[in-house]
Design a protein around this motif. Structure first.
Motif, PDB file in Angstrom:
ATOM      1  N   ASP A  75     -44.227 -19.193 -16.813  1.00  0.00           N
ATOM      2  CA  ASP A  75     -43.868 -18.071 -17.064  1.00  0.00           C
ATOM      3  C   ASP A  75     -42.820 -17.292 -16.235  1.00  0.00           C
ATOM      4  OD1 ASP A  75     -45.417 -17.957 -19.386  1.00  0.00           O
ATOM      5  OD2 ASP A  75     -47.038 -16.983 -18.476  1.00  0.00           O
ATOM      6  N   THR A  76     -43.081 -17.335 -15.093  1.00  0.00           N
ATOM      7  CA  THR A  76     -41.946 -16.814 -14.132  1.00  0.00           C
ATOM      8  C   THR A  76     -42.258 -17.434 -12.957  1.00  0.00           C
ATOM      9  OG1 THR A  76     -42.267 -14.602 -15.133  1.00  0.00           O
ATOM     10  CG2 THR A  76     -41.177 -14.671 -12.806  1.00  0.00           C
ATOM     11  N   LEU A  77     -40.997 -17.845 -12.267  1.00  0.00           N
ATOM     12  CA  LEU A  77     -40.981 -18.548 -10.656  1.00  0.00           C
ATOM     13  C   LEU A  77     -40.188 -17.468 -10.023  1.00  0.00           C
ATOM     14  CD1 LEU A  77     -41.505 -21.585 -10.082  1.00  0.00           C
ATOM     15  CD2 LEU A  77     -39.046 -21.908 -10.224  1.00  0.00           C
ATOM     16  N   ILE A  78     -40.658 -17.387  -8.959  1.00  0.00           N
ATOM     17  CA  ILE A  78     -39.709 -16.777  -7.746  1.00  0.00           C
ATOM     18  C   ILE A  78     -39.741 -17.534  -6.414  1.00  0.00           C
ATOM     19  CG2 ILE A  78     -40.191 -14.427  -8.678  1.00  0.00           C
ATOM     20  CD1 ILE A  78     -41.989 -13.840  -6.282  1.00  0.00           C
ATOM     21  N   ILE A  79     -38.328 -17.366  -6.054  1.00  0.00           N
ATOM     22  CA  ILE A  79     -37.841 -18.399  -4.991  1.00  0.00           C
ATOM     23  C   ILE A  79     -37.551 -17.847  -3.757  1.00  0.00           C
ATOM     24  CG2 ILE A  79     -36.169 -20.470  -4.337  1.00  0.00           C
ATOM     25  CD1 ILE A  79     -36.067 -21.075  -7.369  1.00  0.00           C
ATOM     26  N   SER A  80     -38.068 -18.458  -2.417  1.00  0.00           N
ATOM     27  CA  SER A  80     -37.429 -17.752  -1.452  1.00  0.00           C
ATOM     28  C   SER A  80     -37.453 -19.084  -0.530  1.00  0.00           C
ATOM     29  CB  SER A  80     -38.211 -16.844  -0.609  1.00  0.00           C
ATOM     30  OG  SER A  80     -39.473 -17.419  -0.036  1.00  0.00           O
ATOM     31  N   PRO A  81     -36.673 -18.955   0.537  1.00  0.00           N
ATOM     32  CA  PRO A  81     -36.403 -20.247   1.283  1.00  0.00           C
ATOM     33  C   PRO A  81     -37.944 -21.062   1.647  1.00  0.00           C
ATOM     34  CG  PRO A  81     -35.076 -18.670   2.202  1.00  0.00           C
ATOM     35  CD  PRO A  81     -35.898 -17.905   1.196  1.00  0.00           C
ATOM     36  N   GLU A  82     -38.789 -20.207   1.889  1.00  0.00           N
ATOM     37  CA  GLU A  82     -39.989 -20.689   2.607  1.00  0.00           C
ATOM     38  C   GLU A  82     -41.075 -20.912   1.516  1.00  0.00           C
ATOM     39  OE1 GLU A  82     -39.569 -18.208   5.808  1.00  0.00           O
ATOM     40  OE2 GLU A  82     -38.077 -20.025   6.138  1.00  0.00           O
ATOM     41  N   LEU A  83     -41.002 -20.265   0.472  1.00  0.00           N
ATOM     42  CA  LEU A  83     -42.218 -20.134  -0.458  1.00  0.00           C
ATOM     43  C   LEU A  83     -41.678 -19.934  -1.956  1.00  0.00           C
ATOM     44  CD1 LEU A  83     -45.259 -20.078  -0.608  1.00  0.00           C
ATOM     45  CD2 LEU A  83     -45.048 -17.591  -0.298  1.00  0.00           C
ATOM     46  N   MET A 175     -42.207  -7.553   2.199  1.00  0.00           N
ATOM     47  CA  MET A 175     -42.376  -7.655   3.674  1.00  0.00           C
ATOM     48  C   MET A 175     -41.362  -8.726   4.254  1.00  0.00           C
ATOM     49  SD  MET A 175     -45.875  -5.987   4.566  1.00  0.00           S
ATOM     50  CE  MET A 175     -46.454  -7.413   5.502  1.00  0.00           C
ATOM     51  N   LYS A 176     -41.419  -9.909   3.559  1.00  0.00           N
ATOM     52  CA  LYS A 176     -40.951 -10.984   3.891  1.00  0.00           C
ATOM     53  C   LYS A 176     -39.307 -10.852   4.079  1.00  0.00           C
ATOM     54  CE  LYS A 176     -44.321 -14.218   1.990  1.00  0.00           C
ATOM     55  NZ  LYS A 176     -45.248 -14.307   2.782  1.00  0.00           N
ATOM     56  N   THR A 177     -38.794 -10.874   5.053  1.00  0.00           N
ATOM     57  CA  THR A 177     -37.430 -10.853   5.443  1.00  0.00           C
ATOM     58  C   THR A 177     -36.770 -12.297   5.313  1.00  0.00           C
ATOM     59  OG1 THR A 177     -37.403 -10.428   7.274  1.00  0.00           O
ATOM     60  CG2 THR A 177     -37.287  -8.598   6.199  1.00  0.00           C
ATOM     61  N   PHE A 178     -35.732 -12.437   4.527  1.00  0.00           N
ATOM     62  CA  PHE A 178     -35.014 -13.919   4.445  1.00  0.00           C
ATOM     63  C   PHE A 178     -33.884 -13.746   3.748  1.00  0.00           C
ATOM     64  CE2 PHE A 178     -38.003 -13.300   0.667  1.00  0.00           C
ATOM     65  CZ  PHE A 178     -37.063 -13.596  -0.386  1.00  0.00           C
ATOM     66  N   GLU A 179     -33.037 -14.692   4.044  1.00  0.00           N
ATOM     67  CA  GLU A 179     -31.684 -14.770   3.242  1.00  0.00           C
ATOM     68  C   GLU A 179     -31.667 -16.199   2.399  1.00  0.00           C
ATOM     69  OE1 GLU A 179     -27.210 -15.018   4.930  1.00  0.00           O
ATOM     70  OE2 GLU A 179     -28.690 -14.428   6.433  1.00  0.00           O
ATOM     71  N   ILE A 180     -31.390 -15.784   1.134  1.00  0.00           N
ATOM     72  CA  ILE A 180     -31.068 -16.759   0.487  1.00  0.00           C
ATOM     73  C   ILE A 180     -29.907 -17.760   0.403  1.00  0.00           C
ATOM     74  CG2 ILE A 180     -30.525 -17.284  -2.296  1.00  0.00           C
ATOM     75  CD1 ILE A 180     -33.424 -16.977  -1.940  1.00  0.00           C
ATOM     76  N   LYS A 181     -29.821 -19.184   0.657  1.00  0.00           N
ATOM     77  CA  LYS A 181     -28.774 -19.786   1.001  1.00  0.00           C
ATOM     78  C   LYS A 181     -28.529 -20.643  -0.176  1.00  0.00           C
ATOM     79  CE  LYS A 181     -29.445 -19.330   5.720  1.00  0.00           C
ATOM     80  NZ  LYS A 181     -30.675 -19.701   6.247  1.00  0.00           N
ATOM     81  N   ASP A 182     -27.468 -21.151   0.035  1.00  0.00           N
ATOM     82  CA  ASP A 182     -26.787 -21.949  -1.156  1.00  0.00           C
ATOM     83  C   ASP A 182     -27.676 -23.046  -1.649  1.00  0.00           C
ATOM     84  OD1 ASP A 182     -24.436 -21.055  -1.511  1.00  0.00           O
ATOM     85  OD2 ASP A 182     -23.415 -22.925  -0.991  1.00  0.00           O
TER      86      ASP A 182
END
Ligand SMILES: [Zn+2]
Length: 304
Positions: A75-83, A175-182
């Protein structure tokens, strides 16, 4: 960042059209209403994500994927670099309970255990992810979006988020801080490219041209409209007025969707619309918006 929006499922569109023009069986009607409700819940969750989730996460709604000849839907997917989170959205309403592996409505009617779907989909997704060269951790959750849903006897570790927990869940995610990479953007692009447009599971109700009521349903309330003048239609139920050419366009779209193998001709559309007296109005709409093929009484119209 929103990468993929949710589309209205073709099956739902079909059922909406049919519901206006024929009497659905009880089973079809239940199926249709459940689908409407489910879709409404998904859209509510989309809005919630839009408003509450920090913009860093890549968001993909409504993915139909295949792994090893097995089709599965997220239904929905959310992407961060770690999870990566996989969400299954349910718009259930009322009281339910769990007894072991089984789920029941409070009336004791058994319902499908939604955890089973989740525990089938997550490993498939993880393997697909590995094949694409990613080892990102995944977590799957069922979102019960409806505040009027209650579930008794839930074991503590059940992967569920109730609507009353959504705000706290958003805080946790934000709360998670991250930067989306290529690399993550590429993954999102690949998943969109792998998305299957048509579900192999569509269970079409039977219908034929002759079974369906002809006419033009009102865009607002779906009652059939009447001609007010040559150029204007009126809905006698809600008072809504619509230019005849717009109503004809809507009808052509519906006709093409319901009968993809039938030719669009002035006569077929006039019969389908029923209340448009002037052939000229229909001809004008068709020749303006479609490509004309053939001559005289053999003329028909196709997409430009
Ligand atoms: Zn109306």
């Amino acid at each position: 960042m929103l990468v993929k929006t949710r589309c209205e499922p073709a099956e739902l569109k079909l059922l909406r059209y049919l519901n206006r023009r024929k009497i659905l069986s009880e089973k079809e009607m239940n199926y249709y209403l459940n689908m409407e409700k489910g879709f409404l819940g998904e859209k509510k969750f989309d809005e919630w994500i839009q408003t509450n989730l920090s913009k860093g996460w890549l968001v993909l709604h409504d993915l139909l994927l295949e792994y090893n000849h097995t089709v599965f839907q997220i239904d929905t997917l959310i992407i961060s670099p770690e999870l990566i989170y996989l969400f299954e959205v349910k718009n259930y309403e009322g009281d339910f309970y769990i007894d072991g592996e089984r789920w029941y409505a409070i009336s004791n009617a058994e319902i499908k255990n939604p955890i089973h779907q989740l525990s089938r989909n997550e490993p498939l997704f993880r393997r697909l992810l590995q094949d694409l060269g990613y080892k990102t951790l995944t977590e799957a959750k069922i979102i019960f979006i409806n505040p009027a849903f209650y579930l008794y006897q839930v074991p503590l570790k059940t992967p569920i988020i109730f609507s009353s927990q959504l705000n706290r869940f958003a805080n946790k995610l934000n709360m998670k801080t991250f930067e989306i990479k290529d690399r993550q953007l590429k993954l999102a692009e690949k998943l969109v490219a792998l998305h299957l447009k048509e579900s192999p599971y569509i269970r079409l109700p039977d219908y034929s041209y002759n079974q369906l009521v002809k006419g033009i349903p009102c865009a607002a309330c779906h009652s059939f409209m009447a001609a007010l003048t040559l150029e204007t239609l009126i809905c006698e139920s809600c008072g809504c007025k619509e230019a005849a050419y717009l109503a004809v366009m809507r009808s052509v779209e519906e006709y093409k969707f319901l009968f993809p193998n039938c030719k669009v001709t002035t006569n077929s559309i006039q019969e389908w619309c029923e209340i448009i007296q002037s052939k000229k109005t229909i001809q004008r709409v068709l020749s303006k918006n479609f490509k004309k093929i053939g001559y005289g009484k053999y003329t028909y119209y196709v997409e430009k």
